[in-house]
Design a protein around this motif. Sequence first.
Motif, PDB file in Angstrom:
ATOM      1  N   ARG A   4      38.706  49.897  20.292  1.00  0.00           N
ATOM      2  CA  ARG A   4      37.947  49.942  21.542  1.00  0.00           C
ATOM      3  C   ARG A   4      38.329  51.124  22.426  1.00  0.00           C
ATOM      4  NH1 ARG A   4      38.362  43.867  23.816  1.00  0.00           N
ATOM      5  NH2 ARG A   4      37.173  42.806  22.191  1.00  0.00           N
ATOM      6  N   TRP A   5      39.423  51.790  22.078  1.00  0.00           N
ATOM      7  CA  TRP A   5      39.866  52.900  22.910  1.00  0.00           C
ATOM      8  C   TRP A   5      39.004  54.125  22.627  1.00  0.00           C
ATOM      9  CZ3 TRP A   5      44.852  53.355  25.662  1.00  0.00           C
ATOM     10  CH2 TRP A   5      45.483  52.114  25.813  1.00  0.00           C
TER      11      TRP A   5
ATOM     12  N   GLU B 197      41.496  59.092  25.433  1.00  0.00           N
ATOM     13  CA  GLU B 197      42.276  58.086  26.150  1.00  0.00           C
ATOM     14  C   GLU B 197      43.511  57.665  25.341  1.00  0.00           C
ATOM     15  OE1 GLU B 197      40.354  54.345  28.497  1.00  0.00           O
ATOM     16  OE2 GLU B 197      40.101  54.325  26.316  1.00  0.00           O
TER      17      GLU B 197
ATOM     18  N   HIS C 140      47.398  58.472  26.115  1.00  0.00           N
ATOM     19  CA  HIS C 140      48.288  57.317  26.300  1.00  0.00           C
ATOM     20  C   HIS C 140      49.517  57.437  25.402  1.00  0.00           C
ATOM     21  CE1 HIS C 140      49.755  53.246  26.756  1.00  0.00           C
ATOM     22  NE2 HIS C 140      49.770  53.129  25.437  1.00  0.00           N
TER      23      HIS C 140
ATOM     24  N   ARG D 176      52.280  59.894  26.298  1.00  0.00           N
ATOM     25  CA  ARG D 176      53.186  59.602  27.413  1.00  0.00           C
ATOM     26  C   ARG D 176      54.568  59.154  26.963  1.00  0.00           C
ATOM     27  NH1 ARG D 176      50.042  56.135  31.934  1.00  0.00           N
ATOM     28  NH2 ARG D 176      52.078  56.343  32.901  1.00  0.00           N
ATOM     29  N   TYR D 177      54.615  58.465  25.826  1.00  0.00           N
ATOM     30  CA  TYR D 177      55.896  57.964  25.333  1.00  0.00           C
ATOM     31  C   TYR D 177      56.837  59.107  24.930  1.00  0.00           C
ATOM     32  CZ  TYR D 177      53.597  53.400  25.062  1.00  0.00           C
ATOM     33  OH  TYR D 177      52.938  52.240  25.358  1.00  0.00           O
TER      34      TYR D 177
ATOM     35  N   LYS E 292      34.143  56.030  21.385  1.00  0.00           N
ATOM     36  CA  LYS E 292      34.995  54.899  21.047  1.00  0.00           C
ATOM     37  C   LYS E 292      35.463  55.053  19.610  1.00  0.00           C
ATOM     38  CE  LYS E 292      33.798  51.109  24.042  1.00  0.00           C
ATOM     39  NZ  LYS E 292      33.019  49.890  24.188  1.00  0.00           N
TER      40      LYS E 292
ATOM     41  N   ALA F 203      53.712  53.522  30.844  1.00  0.00           N
ATOM     42  CA  ALA F 203      52.610  53.644  29.882  1.00  0.00           C
ATOM     43  C   ALA F 203      52.060  52.252  29.568  1.00  0.00           C
ATOM     44  CB  ALA F 203      53.087  54.336  28.609  1.00  0.00           C
ATOM     45  N   GLY F 204      52.961  51.266  29.468  1.00  0.00           N
ATOM     46  CA  GLY F 204      52.538  49.893  29.177  1.00  0.00           C
ATOM     47  C   GLY F 204      51.680  49.315  30.293  1.00  0.00           C
TER      48      GLY F 204
ATOM     49  N   SER G 147      49.718  50.964  32.309  1.00  0.00           N
ATOM     50  CA  SER G 147      48.369  51.527  32.259  1.00  0.00           C
ATOM     51  C   SER G 147      47.642  51.034  31.009  1.00  0.00           C
ATOM     52  CB  SER G 147      48.405  53.050  32.338  1.00  0.00           C
ATOM     53  OG  SER G 147      48.659  53.613  31.094  1.00  0.00           O
ATOM     54  N   ARG G 148      48.408  50.790  29.962  1.00  0.00           N
ATOM     55  CA  ARG G 148      47.821  50.231  28.741  1.00  0.00           C
ATOM     56  C   ARG G 148      47.185  48.864  29.035  1.00  0.00           C
ATOM     57  NH1 ARG G 148      48.694  51.010  23.474  1.00  0.00           N
ATOM     58  NH2 ARG G 148      48.080  49.260  22.203  1.00  0.00           N
TER      59      ARG G 148
ATOM     60  N   ILE H 244      43.974  49.388  30.996  1.00  0.00           N
ATOM     61  CA  ILE H 244      42.899  49.950  30.153  1.00  0.00           C
ATOM     62  C   ILE H 244      42.332  48.849  29.246  1.00  0.00           C
ATOM     63  CG2 ILE H 244      42.451  51.494  28.189  1.00  0.00           C
ATOM     64  CD1 ILE H 244      44.482  53.456  29.478  1.00  0.00           C
ATOM     65  N   GLU H 245      43.204  48.055  28.648  1.00  0.00           N
ATOM     66  CA  GLU H 245      42.717  47.027  27.725  1.00  0.00           C
ATOM     67  C   GLU H 245      41.990  45.907  28.456  1.00  0.00           C
ATOM     68  OE1 GLU H 245      45.984  46.055  25.009  1.00  0.00           O
ATOM     69  OE2 GLU H 245      45.130  47.596  23.690  1.00  0.00           O
TER      70      GLU H 245
ATOM     71  N   ARG I 110      40.163  46.369  31.173  1.00  0.00           N
ATOM     72  CA  ARG I 110      38.853  46.957  31.460  1.00  0.00           C
ATOM     73  C   ARG I 110      37.979  46.884  30.212  1.00  0.00           C
ATOM     74  NH1 ARG I 110      40.072  52.673  32.810  1.00  0.00           N
ATOM     75  NH2 ARG I 110      39.325  52.866  30.679  1.00  0.00           N
ATOM     76  N   GLN I 111      38.547  47.229  29.070  1.00  0.00           N
ATOM     77  CA  GLN I 111      37.771  47.173  27.822  1.00  0.00           C
ATOM     78  C   GLN I 111      37.320  45.751  27.534  1.00  0.00           C
ATOM     79  OE1 GLN I 111      40.761  48.649  25.237  1.00  0.00           O
ATOM     80  NE2 GLN I 111      40.262  50.792  25.554  1.00  0.00           N
TER      81      GLN I 111
ATOM     82  N   ASN J  52      33.352  43.714  27.354  1.00  0.00           N
ATOM     83  CA  ASN J  52      33.005  43.343  25.989  1.00  0.00           C
ATOM     84  C   ASN J  52      32.444  41.925  25.993  1.00  0.00           C
ATOM     85  OD1 ASN J  52      33.842  41.822  23.400  1.00  0.00           O
ATOM     86  ND2 ASN J  52      33.968  43.963  22.813  1.00  0.00           N
TER      87      ASN J  52
ATOM     88  N   ASP K 260      34.472  39.041  24.382  1.00  0.00           N
ATOM     89  CA  ASP K 260      35.640  38.640  25.168  1.00  0.00           C
ATOM     90  C   ASP K 260      35.232  37.878  26.411  1.00  0.00           C
ATOM     91  OD1 ASP K 260      37.002  40.001  23.307  1.00  0.00           O
ATOM     92  OD2 ASP K 260      38.129  41.272  24.688  1.00  0.00           O
TER      93      ASP K 260
END
Lengths: 336, 290
Positions: A111-112, A116, A120, A123-124, A155, B17-18, B20-21, B24-25, B27-28, B32, B35
């Motif tokens: 879905r990403w 993006e 993402h 960043r790590y 996507k 990062a987590g 924002s992860r 983001i997820e 929002r996705q 959907n 979901d």
Amino acid sequence: MSSPENVTILEGQASPKGDGAHTVIEVRDLQMRYGTKDVLRGVSFTARRGEVLALLGPNGAGKTTTIEILEGFRMRSAGEVSVLGTDPAHGDEAWRARLGVVLQSWRDHGRWRVRELLSHLGRYYEPYSTPERARPWDVDELLRVVGLTEHADKKINTLSGGQRRRLDVAIGIVGRPELIFLDEPTAGFDPHARREFHELVHRLSDFESATILLTTHDLAEAEKLADRILVLADHHIIADGSADELGRQMATATEVRWTQGGDRHVHAVAEGDATEFVRSLLASDDGAVSELEVRHGTLEDTYMALVHRIETGQGDPGSGGPAGVPGAVVATEESE
Amino acid sequence: MAQAGMLSSPRGAAVRAGLSRGWIETRQSLTNVGDLIWYVMFPLIYAGVLFMMRGSTVPGTDFALGAMVLPSIVGMSIAFGGLVGPSSVLAVEREDGTLLRAKATPNGMLGYLVGKIVNIALTTAFSLVVLVIPGWGVRDQLRVDEPRAWLLIVAIFVLGLIATVPIGAALGSLLTSSAQTGLLMLGSSAMIAVSGIFYPITALPGWLQWVGQALPFYWLGLGARSALLPPEMVAAEIGESWRTVEMVGVLGVWAVAGLVLAPILLRRMAQRESGSDVAERREKVMTRGY
């Protein structure tokens, strides 16, 4: 990619950091056993900085297992392994930040969007940036390098198989790794994408001085990309050397074709150099030979001969022990 | 790391990062359709319950039965989101390689887990907010005008997730395929049935009451009722008490058990994760066709 001559490879102990900065991978007598089943039985090889190694072998020979052990994803049964100066079984996150991993069959993060996900995951790697190696890779540049610029906002689950694979490669290198593992990276690529990928591999090894270990079933690809080819069969490395060296060692038949008196002739020179045959052919022909063609055995011929010999049980009955000698080694004795 | 401080350390970067992860997820997920249906499932069920219970009151009072059920559904939604959310996601994301990707990334597992916690908290909160729509008609019966009620709901939400998410993750790490998430659904339904959500737990046989009172569903339902129902409704509860101390105690035990088990089981699962496993599971999914 210039490495000094006469680097002693297998003599070195599994030294942390003090490996002269040249040996990136060192594997000695690696064994892997699942229950009573031996998958790897004494695998040994090394890789130097900036080298591109292709690991070939029949399905089920243990290529993926070998790579997974080096990546620290699988625990070995025995043997010594050092990757970037560290035992992968105890590799920490700082060590992991120096590796790039492209495995088979990813289908995650559907879905990403492409950009993006790359930014993402980048960043790590930021905390591991060094003056010599700025991490992560700039996303726009990375997209351009792998040819995904126009798909940046798509996507991921709408990408084609080849695009998806290119994204996998991009993710694998987003942290600007010093060592990259590519497990069948070009599966599903069309010829154009394949050529672009080959350019990328050259770029990574030449400009990024990354060491690359890849597996492939495409022998032309291995011949084109790899500085050195390892053939894994019968649970150990049966050959280690450049495509040329392997061809010479295996004495694969060289084919000489020519036209004489309106007829097409083919002669196979089974052993050694075909030059002698051609010289005598030309010396005795009174100018009648035309369309002379000398075709060396390809890597494919060499590979087939090697694997055939192993599978039919000819040669090296020990099938244990490390190859032992750096450079081109065909660990089986010619039987004829 | 010491001189750089937490925020610029590798782990700090992974936590950020987590976060924002997770966003983001979320929002996705909220864009959907598949979901969304999932998140509005309980609000829809509640709408159905309200329709069937229209006109009915709690025996011996003039309190609407529909209003009585709403807080229980709030508690159930928290427990369900916390237990089933992480376990089903883990099963799916092991299969598709997301977890292996996290493992291949420096501190990627940390970022992954932070992202999941944020994602589960936000989506569970979302389904609670949607509950307001069917619940609008019974708002007069509930203590929604008291700040105390909202504070308690927030506290129960936080405590509920701490008590359930680690256990959910631990359960998820025991599953070997995404097809087994059906078992989780079945198990949850059974737990809900004995937890006094849709009818009072006191109507159950004694031994089932004990089973119900061992589970987080019952206590989160009870907690939400204590926040939202008028004080006199306590008469319908076991021991005619909201048993707040016991609630914190039982949920605390679940939290501790989860926080002890989850890291062990997750680590074990992550250690075993490798590319050939992912490929193998994918193969299985392909051959069975779902």
